[in-house]
Scaffold this motif. Structure first.
Motif, PDB file in Angstrom:
ATOM      1  N   PRO A 296     -11.351   0.818   4.054  1.00 46.74           N
ATOM      2  CA  PRO A 296     -10.177  -0.062   4.064  1.00 46.74           C
ATOM      3  C   PRO A 296     -10.458  -1.412   4.720  1.00 46.74           C
ATOM      4  N   ASP A 297      -9.815  -2.446   4.193  1.00 47.04           N
ATOM      5  CA  ASP A 297      -9.962  -3.777   4.774  1.00 47.04           C
ATOM      6  C   ASP A 297      -8.931  -3.988   5.876  1.00 47.04           C
ATOM      7  N   GLY A 298      -8.900  -5.197   6.422  1.00 46.42           N
ATOM      8  CA  GLY A 298      -8.017  -5.496   7.539  1.00 46.42           C
ATOM      9  C   GLY A 298      -6.553  -5.318   7.211  1.00 46.42           C
ATOM     10  N   PHE A 299      -6.153  -5.693   5.989  1.00 49.01           N
ATOM     11  CA  PHE A 299      -4.744  -5.551   5.612  1.00 49.01           C
ATOM     12  C   PHE A 299      -4.332  -4.086   5.589  1.00 49.01           C
ATOM     13  N   ALA A 300      -5.147  -3.231   4.970  1.00 43.65           N
ATOM     14  CA  ALA A 300      -4.811  -1.810   4.895  1.00 43.65           C
ATOM     15  C   ALA A 300      -4.761  -1.187   6.288  1.00 43.65           C
ATOM     16  N   ARG A 301      -5.659  -1.611   7.167  1.00 41.05           N
ATOM     17  CA  ARG A 301      -5.663  -1.097   8.533  1.00 41.05           C
ATOM     18  C   ARG A 301      -4.403  -1.545   9.277  1.00 41.05           C
ATOM     19  N   ARG A 302      -4.011  -2.784   9.063  1.00 40.13           N
ATOM     20  CA  ARG A 302      -2.816  -3.292   9.741  1.00 40.13           C
ATOM     21  C   ARG A 302      -1.570  -2.539   9.270  1.00 40.13           C
ATOM     22  N   MET A 303      -1.490  -2.248   7.981  1.00 40.79           N
ATOM     23  CA  MET A 303      -0.341  -1.496   7.474  1.00 40.79           C
ATOM     24  C   MET A 303      -0.308  -0.085   8.056  1.00 40.79           C
ATOM     25  N   ALA A 304      -1.481   0.533   8.204  1.00 42.06           N
ATOM     26  CA  ALA A 304      -1.532   1.867   8.807  1.00 42.06           C
ATOM     27  C   ALA A 304      -1.038   1.823  10.247  1.00 42.06           C
ATOM     28  N   ARG A 305      -1.449   0.800  10.954  1.00 44.25           N
ATOM     29  CA  ARG A 305      -1.057   0.637  12.359  1.00 44.25           C
ATOM     30  C   ARG A 305       0.437   0.360  12.474  1.00 44.25           C
ATOM     31  N   ASN A 306       0.909  -0.547  11.653  1.00 45.18           N
ATOM     32  CA  ASN A 306       2.310  -0.964  11.767  1.00 45.18           C
ATOM     33  C   ASN A 306       3.283   0.111  11.307  1.00 45.18           C
ATOM     34  N   THR A 307       2.832   0.999  10.430  1.00 44.17           N
ATOM     35  CA  THR A 307       3.698   2.117  10.046  1.00 44.17           C
ATOM     36  C   THR A 307       4.139   2.894  11.280  1.00 44.17           C
TER      37      THR A 307
ATOM     38  N   ALA B  94       4.012  15.272  17.935  1.00 44.82           N
ATOM     39  CA  ALA B  94       2.603  14.902  18.011  1.00 44.82           C
ATOM     40  C   ALA B  94       2.362  13.967  19.194  1.00 44.82           C
ATOM     41  N   ASP B  95       1.268  14.189  19.916  1.00 43.82           N
ATOM     42  CA  ASP B  95       0.900  13.329  21.043  1.00 43.82           C
ATOM     43  C   ASP B  95       0.212  12.056  20.582  1.00 43.82           C
ATOM     44  N   GLY B  96      -0.514  12.143  19.489  1.00 47.31           N
ATOM     45  CA  GLY B  96      -1.186  10.986  18.915  1.00 47.31           C
ATOM     46  C   GLY B  96      -1.210  11.131  17.414  1.00 47.31           C
ATOM     47  N   ILE B  97      -1.119  10.022  16.708  1.00 47.38           N
ATOM     48  CA  ILE B  97      -1.073  10.067  15.241  1.00 47.38           C
ATOM     49  C   ILE B  97      -2.077   9.063  14.678  1.00 47.38           C
ATOM     50  N   THR B  98      -2.830   9.509  13.697  1.00 47.38           N
ATOM     51  CA  THR B  98      -3.726   8.635  12.943  1.00 47.38           C
ATOM     52  C   THR B  98      -3.203   8.537  11.523  1.00 47.38           C
ATOM     53  N   VAL B  99      -2.947   7.332  11.061  1.00 46.13           N
ATOM     54  CA  VAL B  99      -2.508   7.097   9.688  1.00 46.13           C
ATOM     55  C   VAL B  99      -3.708   6.635   8.867  1.00 46.13           C
ATOM     56  N   LEU B 100      -4.036   7.390   7.831  1.00 45.17           N
ATOM     57  CA  LEU B 100      -5.103   6.951   6.937  1.00 45.17           C
ATOM     58  C   LEU B 100      -4.610   5.745   6.138  1.00 45.17           C
ATOM     59  N   PRO B 101      -5.356   4.647   6.106  1.00 40.94           N
ATOM     60  CA  PRO B 101      -4.920   3.471   5.338  1.00 40.94           C
ATOM     61  C   PRO B 101      -4.674   3.812   3.873  1.00 40.94           C
ATOM     62  N   PHE B 102      -3.798   3.059   3.239  1.00 44.90           N
ATOM     63  CA  PHE B 102      -3.361   3.418   1.891  1.00 44.90           C
ATOM     64  C   PHE B 102      -4.476   3.321   0.856  1.00 44.90           C
ATOM     65  N   THR B 103      -5.578   2.654   1.184  1.00 44.64           N
ATOM     66  CA  THR B 103      -6.703   2.561   0.252  1.00 44.64           C
ATOM     67  C   THR B 103      -7.846   3.494   0.632  1.00 44.64           C
ATOM     68  N   ALA B 104      -7.618   4.448   1.523  1.00 39.80           N
ATOM     69  CA  ALA B 104      -8.707   5.281   2.039  1.00 39.80           C
ATOM     70  C   ALA B 104      -9.438   6.032   0.939  1.00 39.80           C
ATOM     71  N   ALA B 105      -8.731   6.479  -0.098  1.00 37.55           N
ATOM     72  CA  ALA B 105      -9.376   7.234  -1.172  1.00 37.55           C
ATOM     73  C   ALA B 105     -10.253   6.352  -2.054  1.00 37.55           C
ATOM     74  N   LEU B 106     -10.031   5.041  -1.989  1.00 37.85           N
ATOM     75  CA  LEU B 106     -10.791   4.112  -2.824  1.00 37.85           C
ATOM     76  C   LEU B 106     -12.062   3.623  -2.145  1.00 37.85           C
ATOM     77  N   GLY B 107     -12.090   3.654  -0.820  1.00 36.63           N
ATOM     78  CA  GLY B 107     -13.258   3.158  -0.119  1.00 36.63           C
ATOM     79  C   GLY B 107     -12.927   2.792   1.314  1.00 36.63           C
TER      80      GLY B 107
END
Length: 636
Positions: free
Chosen positions: A343-354, A328-341
């Motif tokens: 995402p806040d800063g923590f969920a976004r940071r975890m998606a990024r850091n993954t 993959a040339d670019g990857i987007t990780v859906l934050p772990f709370t995406a299905a709930l609503g």
């Protein structure tokens, strides 16, 4: 000399030697049934592969360095969206995905974009010349948004040719999601070509059209069906541009590709490899020399869960790992709370850091096509290519992807695969950790900026020239989540969840396996399991009277017998009769006894059996009705 001694002490393993060991362990059982897996699309997966005899030179990523870390921006407030975007870029993201209001992938949220001023507010402080931007618009709104973006670029005084903006015009994907075309396809194709011509005239040279298979994946399509849809869509765009004077050699670089990556590591990796190989074949058929395509990944919406959302972190890690190794040339990780609503800063940071950990610490990007030469991955890639090419030819015989969707043929094929997936989820052959397996009824709520709205579908076009059946969008976990929601409602309403009493027979060591299975089974449907240490006497038998008394005190209306087959034979009928006399409205049994025991147990009151491979979803829905506490009945 030492090497020769080692070779004689440890002879080289052979497939024949492995098969001999396997046959010894199987003891006559069918090898094909036990160790050969067939996917929902009929692709055969062997238990063991030898080294691949032939490998294909990879048409790999066209740019050196790690893949791009793309973060979604979907907050409906432009100022807050800007704050989140800057935080993501400062935290290591290399690109932004602007999910605009009305886009299907915005899931009911989305950045509103009425004019260039709103875009300027959202991108304030973002250096467009250094950051990749990918646009996701409401259906058939791409031309309007493209004009706004072009105006914003002009206002900034930036040369369009130096920017990496993926406009993502995708009318075929819009038609698939909405089931509507605002114009007849020839007219819409002409309008699409006009927008592309305008953008090229302004200096934009890449990412003008997008081949996006997320709608197919969310509808339940298998990987080969996704690949076929990608080929058919890409060819449709090449034809549309060719008819207005943009030749294939000029049109091909204008396309970008986007596929979802899920937790099936093997098929995800093979799918990404297969698309590059398949599109190279399309280019060769067009008389072009194959070139690397821009191929992005996004972790699959279909695999996201609301329940125990922390497990989503594991799922997206596998998906990121597989798509990265798949090129993959670019990857987007859906934050772990995406299905709930939202995402806040923590969920976004975890998606990024993954992604950052896998790229910068695990260095996954440093080897091009690391699975090349692997017997397993070469075989899977080849099988997907063969299957997908056949499906692509079928779509072409039907008149192309637009005609196939208009006639409902593509939807019908996907529906067959979706039904197989539904059965696998319902029977837990495809377990969903934290939802259908190992649920946690007392899980704490997880924070989101905004809860998910009730209406999350894409905006529909006002004008309709052609209608067809839209591809549905659903997450695999939704049926089990509905049962859990009903359980939560009962808890709020009455102070109690639906519950089941585990009627354990014999000593602890004898019933633990089936009791644990039963608890896991019932709690997947939101039915709390009243556990106990059993009612064994000194002789190791069951005190039936004590068991019945414990059931009466539990407040449950459903009981489930848990024990060994021997215990069912010796004590099952007596236990079932005692539970029925104690007021059990339904009696279930963990296991699958054969006749004549099954008939005797049924005569004593046992009504249902739970076992590995049963339709858990249907049985849990049935059990929940009986186990549901009466309104107003609170805890004592």
């Amino acid at each position: 000399m030492e090497e020769l001694e080692l070779a004689s002490a440890f002879p080289r393993a052979t497939r024949q030697a492995w098969l001999a060991q396997v046959e010894r362990i199987l003891k006559g059982a069918d090898f094909e049934k036990k160790l050969v897996f067939r996917s929902r699309e009929g692709i055969v997966v062997q238990a063991l592969y030898e080294k691949a005899e032939e490998t294909h030179p990879p048409l790999w990523r066209g740019e050196p360095g790690p893949w791009q870390v793309l973060q979604r921006i979907d907050h409906p407030d432009p100022a807050e969206a800007n704050r989140l975007a800057l935080a993501d870029l400062e935290g290591g993201a290399s690109g932004l995905v602007l999910a605009l209001a009305g886009a299907a992938t915005a899931r009911g949220f989305g950045l509103p974009l009425p004019d260039a001023g709103a875009l300027a507010a959202a991108l304030s402080g973002v250096l467009l010349e250094l950051v990749r931007i990918r646009l996701e618009t409401a259906p058939f709104d791409g031309a309007r948004v493209a004009a706004i973006v072009a105006e914003h670029v002009t206002q900034r005084g930036l040369p369009a040719s130096g920017l990496d903006i993926d406009f993502g015009l995708d009318p075929v994907g819009d038609f698939a999601r909405t089931g509507r075309l605002p114009l007849a396809w020839p007219d819409l194709a002409a309008r699409l070509a006009g927008t592309v011509t305008d953008l090229r005239g302004r200096g934009f040279a890449r990412g003008l059209l997008r081949v996006d298979t997320r709608a197919w994946h969310e509808a339940g399509a298998g990987p080969a069906q996704e690949l076929a849809a990608a080929l058919a869509t890409g060819v449709t765009y090449l034809r549309a541009l060719d008819e207005t004077g943009i030749a294939p050699q000029d049109a091909a670089p204008l396309l970008s590709f986007l596929m979802p990556a899920d937790a099936d590591a093997f098929f995800t990796l093979a799918k990404f490899r297969a698309l590059r190989r398949l599109w190279a074949r399309v280019e060769e058929a067009c008389g072009l020399a194959p070139r690397p395509i821009r191929l992005d990944a996004e972790t699959a919406w279909r695999m996201a869960t609301k329940r125990d959302p922390w497990v989503n972190m594991l799922r997206v890690t596998v998906a990121t790992f597989s798509s990265a190794l798949g090129g993959a040339d670019g990857i987007t990780v859906l934050p772990f709370t995406a299905a709930l609503g939202l995402p806040d800063g923590f969920a976004r940071r975890m998606a990024r850091n993954t992604q950052l950990i896998l790229a910068e610490e695990s260095n996954l990007w440093r080897v091009a096509d690391p699975s090349a030469g692997s017997g397993a991955f070469e075989a899977l890639t080849g099988a997907l290519c063969e299957k997908a090419w056949g499906l692509f030819q079928t779509i072409e015989h039907e008149g192309g992807i637009v005609a196939s969707l208009a006639a409902g043929r593509e939807q019908a094929r996907i529906a067959e695969t979706r039904e197989k997936a539904r059965r696998d989820v319902a029977t837990r052959r495809a377990p969903i950790t934290g939802t259908s397996e190992f649920p946690h009824l007392a899980e704490a709520p997880v924070a989101v900026l905004m809860p998910a709205p009730e209406t999350t579908g894409p905006a529909l076009p006002d004008e309709v020239a052609l209608e067809a059946e839209p591809l549905p969008s659903a997450r695999d976990a939704e049926p089990f989540e509905a049962l859990r929601d009903a359980s939560d409602d009962a808890l709020t309403r009455s102070g109690r969840r639906p519950s089941v009493f585990l009627a354990n027979l014999g000593p602890l060591a004898a019933f633990t396996v089936r009791s644990t299975f039963a608890r896991n089974f019932f709690e997947a449907g939101g039915i709390a399991a009243a556990t106990n240490d059993g009612f064994a006497t000194a002789e190791g038998k069951t005190d039936i009277a004590a068991l019945a008394a414990a059931f009466s005190k539990s407040g449950a209306s459903v009981a489930c017998l848990c024990g060994t087959d021997e215990a069912y034979e010796a004590e099952g009928e007596a236990a079932a009769a005692a539970l029925k006399a104690a007021g059990a409205a339904a009696i279930w049994l963990a296991g699958r006894p054969a006749e004549p025991l099954a008939g005797r147990l049924a005569g004593a009151g046992v009504g249902e059996y739970i076992f590995i491979g049963c339709d858990a979803l249907a049985l849990l829905a049935k059990a929940q009705v009986v186990a549901m506490p009466a309104a107003g009945k609170g805890m004592s």
